[in-house]
Scaffold this active site. Sequence first.
Site, PDB file in Angstrom:
ATOM      1  CG  HIS A   1      -4.304  -6.280   4.952  1.00 42.62           C
ATOM      2  ND1 HIS A   1      -4.833  -7.593   4.840  1.00 42.62           N
ATOM      3  CD2 HIS A   1      -3.779  -6.099   3.726  1.00 42.62           C
ATOM      4  CE1 HIS A   1      -4.534  -8.202   3.790  1.00 42.62           C
ATOM      5  NE2 HIS A   1      -4.015  -7.440   3.016  1.00 42.62           N
TER       6      HIS A   1
ATOM      7  NE  ARG B   1       4.130  -4.628  -4.453  1.00 43.37           N
ATOM      8  CZ  ARG B   1       2.701  -4.670  -4.979  1.00 43.37           C
ATOM      9  NH1 ARG B   1       2.218  -3.617  -5.200  1.00 43.37           N
ATOM     10  NH2 ARG B   1       2.251  -5.744  -5.200  1.00 43.37           N
TER      11      ARG B   1
ATOM     12  CG  ASN C   1       8.481  -7.196  -3.104  1.00 44.40           C
ATOM     13  OD1 ASN C   1       8.351  -8.367  -2.905  1.00 44.40           O
ATOM     14  ND2 ASN C   1       7.685  -6.372  -3.173  1.00 44.40           N
TER      15      ASN C   1
ATOM     16  CG  HIS D   1      -5.002  10.531   2.397  1.00 45.99           C
ATOM     17  ND1 HIS D   1      -5.717  11.506   1.294  1.00 45.99           N
ATOM     18  CD2 HIS D   1      -6.005  10.276   3.318  1.00 45.99           C
ATOM     19  CE1 HIS D   1      -6.981  11.794   1.761  1.00 45.99           C
ATOM     20  NE2 HIS D   1      -6.886  10.944   3.023  1.00 45.99           N
TER      21      HIS D   1
ATOM     22  CD  GLU E   1      -7.039  13.879   5.630  1.00 41.85           C
ATOM     23  OE1 GLU E   1      -7.627  14.948   5.765  1.00 41.85           O
ATOM     24  OE2 GLU E   1      -7.500  12.889   5.230  1.00 41.85           O
TER      25      GLU E   1
END
Length: 130
Positions: free
Chosen positions: A5, A9, A60, A74, A122
């Site tokens: 992955h 944030r 957070n 990107h 993109e």
Amino acid sequence: MRILHTMLRVGDLDRSLAFYTDVLGMKLIRRRDYPEGRFTLAFIGYGDESETAVLELTHNWDTKSYEIGTGYGHIAIAVEDAYKACEEAKKRGGKVTREAGPMKHGTTVIAFVEDPDGYKIEFIQRKVEE
């Protein structure tokens, strides 16, 4: 080895989840709150984590926004038709920052959209196999 992955944030998890699911068509795979640490993790993507890389959205609770910085580039998503993908993103409330068209110095058709936190995504039009 394989990529599992990419973590981003985000300042408002619900707003980001709406963008990635409603505008880009990803699915929420799993979500978990960590009250002791005051954060939530949500994993989203186009397929099962056992077979494809996904995005981890980290919220957070005490941070409302982040500076993206100059190192981020990107996220790339393959699409069948970049022109149509831009139109669909706009219809769903997405912000297209570069309309679909051939890339500079090449023929690949690309476009860019921006998520609610300013991250660039993109669209890369897949070449049709003959």
